[in-house]
Structures are given as structure tokens and as C-alpha cells.
Design a protein around this motif. Structure first.
Motif, PDB file in Angstrom:
ATOM      1  N   SER A 183      -9.230   3.936  -5.871  1.00  0.00           N
ATOM      2  CA  SER A 183      -9.173   3.371  -4.524  1.00  0.00           C
ATOM      3  C   SER A 183      -8.336   2.101  -4.562  1.00  0.00           C
TER       4      SER A 183
ATOM      5  N   ASP B 192       0.198   3.941  -2.804  1.00  0.00           N
ATOM      6  CA  ASP B 192      -0.320   5.235  -2.342  1.00  0.00           C
ATOM      7  C   ASP B 192       0.545   6.384  -2.873  1.00  0.00           C
TER       8      ASP B 192
ATOM      9  N   ASP C  56      -6.212  -3.280   0.578  1.00  0.00           N
ATOM     10  CA  ASP C  56      -5.022  -3.922   1.139  1.00  0.00           C
ATOM     11  C   ASP C  56      -5.310  -5.415   1.278  1.00  0.00           C
TER      12      ASP C  56
ATOM     13  N   SER D  86     -11.518   0.935   4.659  1.00  0.00           N
ATOM     14  CA  SER D  86     -11.588   1.819   5.823  1.00  0.00           C
ATOM     15  C   SER D  86     -12.948   2.498   5.964  1.00  0.00           C
TER      16      SER D  86
ATOM     17  N   THR E 276       0.811  -1.224   0.000  1.00  0.00           N
ATOM     18  CA  THR E 276       0.000   0.000   0.000  1.00  0.00           C
ATOM     19  C   THR E 276       0.842   1.271   0.000  1.00  0.00           C
TER      20      THR E 276
ATOM     21  N   ASP F 186      -7.948   3.676   1.007  1.00  0.00           N
ATOM     22  CA  ASP F 186      -8.269   2.269   1.255  1.00  0.00           C
ATOM     23  C   ASP F 186      -9.779   2.092   1.358  1.00  0.00           C
TER      24      ASP F 186
END
Length: 680
Positions: free
Chosen positions: A460, A359, A463, A415, A355, A412
Motif C-alpha cells: 500500500s 502506482d 500520498d 482511501s 503516486t 492508497d
């Protein structure tokens, strides 16, 4: 009478006659006269071209620009004389009944006429015309205000106890109490004045919050521009014909008069808007010489240029040659960003266990667009309602609306709670969201529903390592299928592409590890030669140029896409749910093919573009539902590393084989579709 004022009146009459304003004025008067109804206030809008007036009389031009309220009074007297002389409105009695609103077509292109929403101090003390620009971040509902009212003296013997002598009209920046209240006294006898409610004139009013466009740089999360600046939102008042002329999230240029509105102990700086113009900055009309040279070198193949673009893209964040499929998908999504209805959207959902690198890569890519927004987890993705300073309902623009015509990176996906994911799914399907405004809560008579358009691509990631710990994985996987059961199936289908990044976190390639370590030691270092040849600014110009290209589907590409779509619907089905191919798959295919044509700087979508689009979608469908009869490789667009010209040649041969395999697949499972091939 002051001779200078008299001269201005004469010039005004000449200007109105020459500009066609007098004809419009007569037409407006006819509407009032035909109604046979007496009004307290007769409102006229007069369009002013400052350049033309300054040529006729510089003094009048200067007076209009710097004393617009006093200039409106001179126009008022000219209008009154014209009405009485030509008998245009029989019901009109006094000059006080005429309300004139001056609307300049433009202002001189000089710094003194520009009001910056980010500059300090904010000059709201000069009640004259200014030009400003910014992005609408909040909008109130349309309410009523008092345009004008008739007052009568309570002393019966006073001449002001009848007729239309005491007329109060709204002035820019004035509150409702400045126009209508109970403590006004007669200017003739000092007796109290009482409003004649039958003659109150109401108009529409809308309160809008606007902020400097520099706010977009602050919302990117990572920016190449390291400069510091002050940002503050300001209130705009839109009245009458300007109500609902603005759309939340849009960029506008306005002309208006600044004012300071007193609300109890607080003073609010605001702008009374007189004209609104949608602002659309022109994209670059060129690409860098290095990209032009690269395009000429790869002209023998329709696949090589985009392959090299993806291979060397974002070399400041990841080494060239890594994450090629993901980088190509990012570039395709970037060029499919336009501010228009029914645009070709391309959303990305990335499955990864690395990630941190992903990211960084997505953050870097955001900054290549004017509207790349990284959504902060503490705020809402979609518009919400809150009370403004006046207690009225105000719709707040959130990340998705501010990213209009760009990218909204929401981080993520795991989340977010279930209700947020359901709302995201709804928006991905309809590209709109509905805001409910309870009337009782905000002092309105009835509830309201406002539909807001969401014109952005969403990015998006999920993970894989984190999600696998949160639930029990299924065991009955098909070949090539990934476990995405933590995310609702319809939401996964809502994203255009599902991509699996190549490197698991425990097996990061050596180049990636070396890159991360070198960047940690020296963040500003240029580690690769291509980073200097193809700079971030070059990619930024390239993407802004490519996304503005208008592309059309060729008949061959359209047949290939339709043939694959129909064949896949037949192949990908089960006895319970029918076809597992979503209804949006055809739109996604067309969007991918158009994006590849744009990225190749072509205006026609060819079969070669359709092949790349089909391979990317088939790879995405394989991750969701397992492999099909087409049976593509795990990484079909970049089956091996691109290190030299020989590897590019091998890739071309491989893609041609994929093309032939695709034609056989269509012939077998969609026999009704005929596709012209190059051999024919």
C-alpha cells in the motif's frame, strides 16, 4: 442375461481382487454387519484405476469412463452377489439397497476428458467423467441431503408394502426432490408410495463456486498478456467425505460428472465432484543465462548482485538507477511469497508524493507473480458472506484470499474508512480473518464463525501531499521522523517496512521525466539496453525460482539480528510506553534477511544479508520514530548512484563500515551478545 454384461461382471471381480478393492469391500461390509442395524442404503466407495481396468477389458474401461452411472449398476450387482455368497451383511435384503460410488484415480490425458471452465460451449450434457481445474472463489456451509430413502406401497396387499424393494438413492446432479417427495407411485400396482422416515439416510453436502485460474490475470490491473477470454464461475457439489476438503482461494484439480440442475425456471450447470486434488504448479527450475552470468561477475561480493538487480529492475516503468531502495524492497517482498502456514511475510507501506509513478511500479511488479492481485476499490478486501442461488450462506473469496501465496496491492491507504483499516490491522497481526454467519438470516439453527487464513503480502502507499492537507501536522518531530499520524500507529507497525520514495513530485529527476515523456509517445519502446538483456519474463522466472529456495539462518547472522533487536529495544524506549520497537520487528528482520539470501540465490543467510535487513528496518524505524544511537543515513542501502564498478566498490566499503558500526552498537547496548566476526 446379456453375455457382455456378464463378462463385465467377471472382469470387475478379477479387478477388485487384484487391486485390493475386494479386501476393502469386505472390511466395509464387516462394519455394517457388526452394527446389527438395518439400513435402507449401504454405501460403498470403489476406487477405479482406468488404465488397469482398460488393460483387463477395454470394453469395461470405456463403459466406466463414458457411462459411469450405468457402470455403477453393474458394480452394484457384483457387490450384491458377493455379499449374499459370502454372507457379509446379514441385514441386507435387496440389491436396490446397495449404493456404489465409483471414484477414478485419474483420467486419460486427452483433450476430450478435460472440461475447461472458460471454454464455450460448456459441455454439461454428457453425464460422464471429466477433469477440470480452477480456483475456489466461494464456499457454502455444510448442510444435509438425502443419500437414500425407503418407500412402502400404501396398498397393504401389494408385495411392495413391506421389505426394501422401493429404495431411492441420490444420483449425480439430482435435486433433493428427485430422491424424496410425496407423488411417487408403486411400479407394481400404481398406488401411492409413502416414505418410511425411520430409514432415511442423510449425508453432508457443500456447495462450492470454482472459476478458471485465468481470472488471476484479469485481477492484476495491468497484464503483459493482452489476450481476451471468457470467464464464468461454476457450481461444484461436494458430498459426504468430500465436504470441507476444499479451502477457499486454493487451486484444485477435480474429477466429476457435469449435470444441469433445474431450479424453478432457471437451469444451473454444475459438477458433481468425485475426487479433489490440490494443484500446485511447479516453479521454474532455472534462471536465465544473463542472470547466471551476472551472478558469476559479482561473486566477489555478497552485496553486488542484489544491488544490480534492484538498480535495473522495472526499467520498462522507471529508469535504471531510480527508486533503488523501493525496488529492492519490492524484490524482497516478491521472493517472500509462499502458500504455507507461518510463512515469512513482508508487507510494504510506501510514503510518497509521486503516486502515479509508484502506482505504475507496483502494478508492474504484481504481474511477475501468478497471484498478484490489485484490489478494486468497489469490492471487499477480506471474505464476506452472501446468499447463494439456493438461499444458503456462501463465503465469498475477496482480493486478499485470491492473492494467496502472492501479493495483494490495496492502493492508497488513506482511501479506506476506519473500520476497514482496523480489520486490516487485525489481519496483519494474526494472518487470519473471521467471518460471522448469522443462522437466522440464512435458515440455520445456530450462528457460525468461520476462520479464514490470509496468506499474502500486502502493498500500500500513502500520498504525503494529500494526507498533509487533511490534518494539522505535528511540530515536535524527532530527527529523521516523518508525519504518519493520519494512519493509526499500530497499523503502520503492522506493515513490515515503511519506505519513503526518493523523489518529491515537484522535484522529479530528469531521467524520470524523460522516461515518462518517451513512454507517453511510444508505450512499447525499449528505452534501455538492460530492458532487452533482462526482460520481464526473465525476472518472472528468476522470482519464481528464488522464492522456492529453502534458506536457513547461519549462527552468525542469527546472533547479529538478535543483538541488534535487543540493543534497539533498549535504545528505542520512552518512560510512558516503554520500547517503541514492535514485537513483530524480530520476525520482520528474519524475513528480510532470508529474502535477501533468496534474492542472492543462496540457501544460507549470512551476516551480509543480516546487515541489509537491519539497515532497511532501521531506516523504516527512523521514519516512524526518529533516529536512534545507531544513526543510519537517510538512504542507508543505496547511499549513492550505482553507475560503474567503482561505485559498487565504494558501496561495498560503505556497507562494511556499517557492519562495524553495527557491531559497536550491539557491544554498547546489548553487551550479553557475542558475535563472531570475519576477523576472529
Amino acid at each position: 442375461m446379456d453375455p457382455e454384461i456378464q463378462k463385465m461382471r467377471e472382469v470387475i471381480l478379477v479387478y477388485l481382487d487384484r487391486s485390493g478393492g475386494l479386501q476393502k469391500f469386505v472390511h466395509d461390509c464387516k462394519k455394517y454387519n457388526d452394527s446389527k442395524q438395518s439400513y435402507a442404503v449401504y454405501r460403498f466407495i470403489i476406487s477405479i484405476n482406468p488404465s488397469d481396468i482398460a488393460e483387463l477389458d477395454a470394453t469395461l474401461g470405456n463403459y466406466i469412463l463414458h457411462n459411469p452411472l450405468q457402470a455403477a449398476q453393474i458394480f452394484q450387482s457384483v457387490c450384491f452377489v458377493a455379499i449374499k455368497t459370502l454372507s457379509l451383511i446379514e441385514q441386507l435384503q435387496t440389491e436396490a439397497q446397495i449404493s456404489v460410488l465409483l471414484k477414478p484415480t485419474h483420467l486419460p490425458p486427452l483433450p476430450s476428458y478435460v472440461l475447461s471452465l472458460s471454454a464455450y460451449p460448456f459441455n454439461y450434457t454428457s453425464p460422464r467423467f471429466y477433469m477440470s481445474e480452477g480456483i475456489v472463489i466461494a464456499m457454502g456451509t455444510v448442510t444435509k441431503y438425502t443419500q437414500g430413502a425407503r418407500f412402502l406401497c400404501t396398498e397393504e396387499t401389494c408385495p411392495f408394502s413391506e421389505g426394501f424393494r422401493c429404495i431411492r438413492v441420490h444420483c449425480p446432479g439430482a435435486t433433493e426432490s428427485a430422491t424424496v417427495r410425496t407423488d411417487f407411485v408403486c411400479s407394481l400396482c400404481s398406488s401411492p408410495l409413502q416414505e418410511d422416515m425411520k430409514f432415511r439416510v442423510l449425508g453432508d453436502k457443500q456447495i462450492v463456486e470454482m472459476i478458471d485460474a485465468k481470472i488471476l490475470n484479469a485481477l492484476k490491473g495491468y497484464s503483459i498478456d493482452k489476450s481476451h477470454f471468457r470467464i464464468q464461475a461454476f457450481t461444484l457439489f461436494l458430498r459426504d467425505e468430500l465436504a470441507n476438503k476444499m479451502t477457499i482461494g486454493n487451486h484444485y484439480r477435480i474429477i466429476g460428472i457435469p449435470a444441469c440442475v433445474q431450479n424453478g425456471l432457471q437451469a444451473t450447470a454444475c459438477i458433481e465432484v468425485t475426487s479433489v486434488q490440490l494443484y500446485k504448479p511447479n516453479g521454474p527450475s532455472f534462471v536465465s543465462d544473463n542472470f547466471k552470468y551476472l551472478l558469476s561477475l559479482t561473486s566477489s561480493s555478497y552485496w553486488r548482485f542484489t544491488a544490480i538487480l534492484a538498480n535495473i529492475f522495472a526499467s520498462q516503468v522507471v529508469p535504471p538507477g531510480t527508486y533503488n531502495t523501493l525496488k529492492l524492497a519490492i524484490l524482497l517482498s516478491l521472493v517472500q511469497t509462499r502458500e504455507k502456514e507461518n510463512a515469512d511475510y513482508l508487507d510494504l507501506l510506501i510514503m510518497t508524493s509521486d503516486t502515479l509513478v509508484i502506482d505504475r511500479l507496483l502494478n508492474y511488479s504484481l504481474c511477475l507473480l501468478p497471484r498478484g492481485i490489485r484490489h478494486p476499490p468497489s469490492s471487499d478486501i477480506f471474505p464476506s458472506v452472501s446468499k447463494d442461488k439456493h438461499g444458503s450462506a456462501s463465503i465469498q473469496a475477496c482480493s486478499a484470499v485470491l492473492a494467496k501465496g502472492g501479493i495483494c496491492y490495496i492502493g492508497d491507504l488513506c482511501s479506506y474508512k476506519k473500520d476497514k483499516l482496523e480489520l486490516l490491522q487485525s489481519v496483519l497481526e494474526s494472518r487470519t480473518t473471521t467471518v460471522f454467519i448469522p443462522g437466522k438470516k440464512y435458515g440455520e439453527e445456530a450462528d457460525q464463525q468461520v476462520t479464514v487464513s490470509v496468506q499474502t503480502n500486502f502493498w500500500s502507499f500513502v500520498d504525503v501531499d494529500s494526507s498533509s492537507k487533511k490534518h494539522i501536522q505535528k511540530e515536535n518531530f524527532l530527527i529523521g521522523q516523518m508525519d504518519v499520524s493520519l494512519i493509526p500507529v499500530n497499523l503502520v507497525d503492522g506493515f513490515g517496512l515503511l519506505i519513503y520514495s526518493e523523489f518529491p513530485s515537484c522535484h522529479l529527476s530528469s531521467p524520470v521525466v524523460c522516461h515518462i515523456l518517451k513512454k507517453a509517445i511510444n508505450p512499447e519502446a525499449m528505452l534501455y539496453k538492460v530492458s532487452q538483456q533482462f526482460r520481464t519474463q526473465d525476472y518472472e522466472q528468476f522470482i519464481l525460482f528464488a522464492r522456492n529456495l529453502h534458506v536457513e539462518l547461519s549462527s552468525e547472522a542469527e546472533s547479529l539480528i538478535q543483538g541488534y533487536y535487543l540493543a534497539s529495544r533498549r535504545v528505542r524506549r520512552d518512560s510512558i510506553h516503554g520500547s517503541t520497537l514492535s514485537a513483530s520487528a524480530l520476525k520482520i528482520l528474519i524475513s528480510l534477511a532470508k529474502a535477501h539470501a533468496k534474492l542472492s540465490l543462496r540457501q544460507t543467510v549470512l551476516q551480509e544479508d543480516a546487515v541489509i535487513a537491519i539497515l532497511l528496518l532501521e531506516s523504516s524505524l527512523t521514519l516512524k520514530h526518529g533516529t536512534s544511537a545507531l544513526c543510519v543515513a537517510p538512504n542507508p542501502v543505496f547511499p549513492f548512484d550505482l553507475s560503474d564498478e567503482n561505485s559498487l566498490q565504494q558501496r561495498d566499503i560503505y556497507l562494511m563500515q556499517c557492519h562495524h558500526q553495527l557491531l559497536k552498537f550491539i557491544a554498547a547496548y546489548s553487551p550479553g551478545i557475542h558475535i563472531n566476526t570475519n576477523e576472529e
